[in-house]
Design a protein around this motif. Structure first.
Motif, PDB file in Angstrom:
ATOM      1  N   ALA A 150     -15.592  33.693   4.795  1.00  0.00           N
ATOM      2  CA  ALA A 150     -16.992  33.307   4.608  1.00  0.00           C
ATOM      3  C   ALA A 150     -17.456  32.372   5.714  1.00  0.00           C
ATOM      4  O   ALA A 150     -18.585  32.481   6.202  1.00  0.00           O
ATOM      5  CB  ALA A 150     -17.179  32.647   3.246  1.00  0.00           C
ATOM      6  N   LEU A 151     -16.600  31.445   6.119  1.00  0.00           N
ATOM      7  CA  LEU A 151     -16.969  30.514   7.178  1.00  0.00           C
ATOM      8  C   LEU A 151     -17.227  31.253   8.486  1.00  0.00           C
ATOM      9  O   LEU A 151     -18.220  30.997   9.177  1.00  0.00           O
ATOM     10  CB  LEU A 151     -15.858  29.475   7.370  1.00  0.00           C
ATOM     11  CG  LEU A 151     -16.123  28.415   8.449  1.00  0.00           C
ATOM     12  CD1 LEU A 151     -17.361  27.599   8.099  1.00  0.00           C
ATOM     13  CD2 LEU A 151     -14.909  27.504   8.605  1.00  0.00           C
ATOM     14  N   GLU A 156     -21.487  33.757  12.226  1.00  0.00           N
ATOM     15  CA  GLU A 156     -22.004  34.975  12.851  1.00  0.00           C
ATOM     16  C   GLU A 156     -23.421  35.281  12.368  1.00  0.00           C
ATOM     17  O   GLU A 156     -24.319  35.596  13.177  1.00  0.00           O
ATOM     18  CB  GLU A 156     -21.067  36.138  12.525  1.00  0.00           C
ATOM     19  CG  GLU A 156     -21.491  37.478  13.098  1.00  0.00           C
ATOM     20  CD  GLU A 156     -20.571  38.602  12.651  1.00  0.00           C
ATOM     21  OE1 GLU A 156     -21.007  39.764  12.670  1.00  0.00           O
ATOM     22  OE2 GLU A 156     -19.409  38.309  12.265  1.00  0.00           O
ATOM     23  N   VAL A 157     -23.638  35.197  11.053  1.00  0.00           N
ATOM     24  CA  VAL A 157     -24.940  35.527  10.493  1.00  0.00           C
ATOM     25  C   VAL A 157     -25.991  34.504  10.910  1.00  0.00           C
ATOM     26  O   VAL A 157     -27.119  34.867  11.276  1.00  0.00           O
ATOM     27  CB  VAL A 157     -24.859  35.617   8.954  1.00  0.00           C
ATOM     28  CG1 VAL A 157     -26.246  35.705   8.333  1.00  0.00           C
ATOM     29  CG2 VAL A 157     -24.033  36.824   8.551  1.00  0.00           C
ATOM     30  N   ASP A 191     -22.447  32.602  -0.237  1.00  0.00           N
ATOM     31  CA  ASP A 191     -21.064  33.051  -0.290  1.00  0.00           C
ATOM     32  C   ASP A 191     -20.922  34.309   0.548  1.00  0.00           C
ATOM     33  O   ASP A 191     -21.886  34.786   1.153  1.00  0.00           O
ATOM     34  CB  ASP A 191     -20.608  33.274  -1.738  1.00  0.00           C
ATOM     35  CG  ASP A 191     -21.511  34.257  -2.472  1.00  0.00           C
ATOM     36  OD1 ASP A 191     -21.987  35.219  -1.828  1.00  0.00           O
ATOM     37  OD2 ASP A 191     -21.729  34.073  -3.670  1.00  0.00           O
ATOM     38  N   ILE A 192     -19.730  34.892   0.582  1.00  0.00           N
ATOM     39  CA  ILE A 192     -19.479  36.033   1.465  1.00  0.00           C
ATOM     40  C   ILE A 192     -20.368  37.221   1.100  1.00  0.00           C
ATOM     41  O   ILE A 192     -20.894  37.912   1.969  1.00  0.00           O
ATOM     42  CB  ILE A 192     -17.981  36.421   1.449  1.00  0.00           C
ATOM     43  CG1 ILE A 192     -17.701  37.545   2.446  1.00  0.00           C
ATOM     44  CG2 ILE A 192     -17.541  36.821   0.051  1.00  0.00           C
ATOM     45  CD1 ILE A 192     -17.946  37.172   3.869  1.00  0.00           C
ATOM     46  N   ASP A 193     -20.566  37.461  -0.194  1.00  0.00           N
ATOM     47  CA  ASP A 193     -21.391  38.590  -0.607  1.00  0.00           C
ATOM     48  C   ASP A 193     -22.846  38.393  -0.164  1.00  0.00           C
ATOM     49  O   ASP A 193     -23.484  39.305   0.354  1.00  0.00           O
ATOM     50  CB  ASP A 193     -21.335  38.759  -2.126  1.00  0.00           C
ATOM     51  CG  ASP A 193     -19.925  39.052  -2.614  1.00  0.00           C
ATOM     52  OD1 ASP A 193     -19.217  39.760  -1.892  1.00  0.00           O
ATOM     53  OD2 ASP A 193     -19.566  38.582  -3.690  1.00  0.00           O
ATOM     54  N   ALA A 194     -23.367  37.169  -0.392  1.00  0.00           N
ATOM     55  CA  ALA A 194     -24.737  36.884   0.015  1.00  0.00           C
ATOM     56  C   ALA A 194     -24.891  36.988   1.522  1.00  0.00           C
ATOM     57  O   ALA A 194     -25.898  37.484   2.029  1.00  0.00           O
ATOM     58  CB  ALA A 194     -25.140  35.491  -0.467  1.00  0.00           C
ATOM     59  N   LEU A 195     -23.885  36.525   2.260  1.00  0.00           N
ATOM     60  CA  LEU A 195     -23.951  36.589   3.718  1.00  0.00           C
ATOM     61  C   LEU A 195     -23.980  38.027   4.207  1.00  0.00           C
ATOM     62  O   LEU A 195     -24.710  38.366   5.142  1.00  0.00           O
ATOM     63  CB  LEU A 195     -22.767  35.840   4.329  1.00  0.00           C
ATOM     64  CG  LEU A 195     -22.820  34.316   4.162  1.00  0.00           C
ATOM     65  CD1 LEU A 195     -21.469  33.700   4.508  1.00  0.00           C
ATOM     66  CD2 LEU A 195     -23.908  33.711   5.033  1.00  0.00           C
TER      67      LEU A 195
END
Length: 623
Positions: A150-151, A156-157, A191-195
């Protein structure tokens, strides 16, 4: 992750993205499968663990993690599917069982079940014969390393969002800049899903900005500044380096200009038109107040009339051979088509192949389409069966594999892709308890130019969970309309969401139809009622005079002219609007570049008005 956020995730693109990440991590730390006792659930090791409980035959797979002392299981991830389809879908929830028995009970698992305990680099218990063991191993490895993943994804995002925000600001795309501001706020805590959802959303926004930016560059070329246009596109290629699809559009535009052709131009609804929304209530199509209200609202927004139509209107009459949807030259005469639920095969039997061609022609030339249940069936390209006869309208190139059963309680939910514009129109990104009654359960996946916006979840229809429920599609040449269809009936409980679907269908730019003219060459045409038809002529240095005339009229047609950009009702360099069948003529001293010419059908003749158009350039050689 919060339980609320987790319960909304699992969009179609998410699995592919997670698995791509899984492959990388698995390569670094390959998972070694070995036998161990299920008693290994209670561990003292402070490392992060994932616990997987599997029950056959209709398995549910619960992925959980332990707190540092290993005595309590905390919320993690949850998948519900037959084990062979383990890799097809991801859904999240929160659970906090303390023992193996509680794991089974909390997830509704019936014994016997198999429990897996894993940490990065190893799975402590496994069962022979689990499908695609290597892929499952890689997936579990990534789940145990989500914080680090996630970090990395957040960095990146956030960079992509910042880059795109700068481009949107320079190109003055205010609506995109507004959406990006919300994304950037979310990215700091996502979180990773939202990202991953934000990353998909930013790609869609990048495409919108690229379309606007490349069109602005093309207008520079049309105004005579070819070098400035190419310089702008070269700069845009660098700007969009992190957005593959948008970059491809920029590069295609650059090649067009290098070849001397500026290609398609995008804009608002410039094609004219008489009707706003039309609501089809012919044989097999339901007549509902919700759709009538929707059609009237959209027509009011478009400042065009609303009309309920039937087969005779669509197929044409003696005084309107091309039908209500099309102009004589094939351009769309109506902007928005509503196809309700009902019996799609009855609609087909009433309209047949002539109706299909008319609908397809209107859609490919700018008419938008919305449909639910039977309206979704009608828009498709038929059954996905070899040599099957297609009895649908083929607006969307995808096919259908199965038809669902009649209504079964409880009704399913539709979970919308995070950060898609339509997700804002549903509370929490979910349409709860959507009425479903025999709609399509198997829409073709991975159809180009298709947005898979929503999926079914829960409910009393075992065929539905995980299947596409809501899609949107635009023809790739951008000259067509946008189709938005749902396999269920959101109109019964969610009229505001249907409004959002309709707005999404009509709010997009269109490619302008362009017809180049040679100096002195006469072109014959037919102008539809209130139609705008576009022509253009290129003017080089040294031209002294440009004269454009309309002759041979059998009705009232007007003439508009503008340098560098298409004219419209509010903006033109010159125009002629003589009454009746009098000739129209415009003369001006031209500048280098492209002049756009509009023939405007200022009449009400349904089968059109004939005309002859001639544009002539006077140069020193022709004087």
């Amino acid at each position: 992750m919060s339980g609320g956020t987790q319960s909304r995730m699992g969009v179609f693109a998410l699995w592919a993205a997670l698995f791509a990440c899984a492959s990388v991590h698995a390569g670094e730390d390959p998972v070694v499968w070995s036998e161990a006792s299920s008693a290994a659930v209670s561990v003292a090791d402070p490392a992060q663990y994932a616990v997987v409980a599997v029950a056959e035959p209709a398995a549910r797979v619960s992925l959980l993690k332990t707190i540092p002392n290993g005595t309590r299981l905390e919320g993690g991830r949850f998948l519900s599917m037959p084990v062979p389809k383990l890799l097809e879908r991801l859904k999240c929830l929160t659970a906090a069982p303390a023992t193996f028995a509680d794991v089974l009970k909390a997830q509704g698992l019936a014994a016997p079940a198999t429990l897996y305990l894993t940490k990065k680099g190893g799975v402590l218990k496994a069962e022979a014969g689990l499908p695609e063991v290597e892929k499952v191993s890689a997936f579990l490895t990534v789940l145990c390393d989500l914080d680090k993943l996630a970090l990395e994804k957040r960095k990146e995002v956030v960079k992509k969002l910042a880059d795109l925000n700068a481009i949107a600001g320079r190109e003055r795309v205010a609506e995109v800049a507004e959406a990006l501001a919300g994304y950037r706020r979310e990215a700091n805590s996502g979180d990773i899903d939202a990202l991953l959802g934000m990353e998909a959303g930013s790609a869609r926004l990048a495409n919108a900005v690229a379309l606007r930016a490349t069109t602005n560059a093309k207008y520079l070329s049309l105004g005579g500044n070819a070098k400035g246009a190419l310089d702008k596109l070269s700069a845009l290629s660098k700007d969009f380096a992190g957005f593959a699809e948008a970059l491809s559009a920029v590069e295609a535009a650059r090649k067009e200009l290098e070849g001397g052709e500026p290609g398609a131009l995008l804009g608002e609804w410039w094609h004219g038109g008489v009707l706003g929304a039309v609501y089809y209530t012919g044989k097999g199509a339901q007549k509902l107040g919700a759709f009538e209200a929707l059609g009237k609202r959209i027509s009011q927004k478009l400042k065009l009339p609303y009309q309920e139509i039937h087969a005779a209107d669509l197929l044409g009459r003696s005084n309107d051979a091309n039908g209500i949807l099309l102009y004589p030259d094939g351009a769309a005469r109506a902007r928005f088509f509503i196809m309700p639920g009902g019996q799609a095969h009855d609609t087909w039997n009433e309209l047949k192949e002539p109706g299909r061609k008319l609908l397809m022609g209107a859609f490919q030339n700018g008419m938008n389409y919305i449909g639910s249940c039977g309206g979704c069936w009608a828009a498709s390209s038929g059954w996905d069966v070899k040599n099957a006869l297609c009895t649908q309208f083929c607006l969307w190139p995808g096919k259908l594999n199965a038809k669902g059963p009649a209504r079964q309680d409880p009704p399913p939910d539709i979970v919308l892709a995070p950060f898609h514009p339509l997700a804002k129109a549903a509370p929490g990104g979910v349409l709860k308890g959507v009425f479903f009654n025999g709609g399509p359960t198997e829409m073709t996946l991975n159809v180009p130019s298709t947005e898979y916006i929503g999926r079914f979840e829960g409910g009393g229809h075992p065929e539905l969970p995980g299947k596409p429920a809501l899609i949107a599609y635009c023809p790739p040449d951008a000259r067509g309309g946008r189709l938005v269809v749902c396999a269920a009936h959101p109109e019964t409980k969610f009229p505001a969401f249907m409004d959002a679907m309709a707005d999404y269908a009509i709010d997009h730019p269109y490619a302008l139809p362009r017809n180049p003219l040679a100096s002195g060459a006469a072109v014959q045409g037919v102008s539809g009622d209130k139609q705008l038809q576009y022509y253009e002529i290129k003017v080089t240095d040294g031209a002294r005079k440009l004269e454009i005339v309309l002759t041979g009229l059998d009705g009232n047609v007007d003439l508009w002219v503008r340098h560098g950009q298409p004219p419209n009702l509010a903006a033109s360099d010159a125009r002629s609007a003589n009454p009746g069948t009098a000739d129209e003529k415009v003369s001006l001293a031209p500048k280098p570049g492209v002049y756009f010419i509009v023939v405007y059908g200022n009449h009400e003749a349904l089968s059109g008005v004939k005309y002859t158009l001639t544009a002539s350039l006077e140069t020193p050689a022709t004087k």
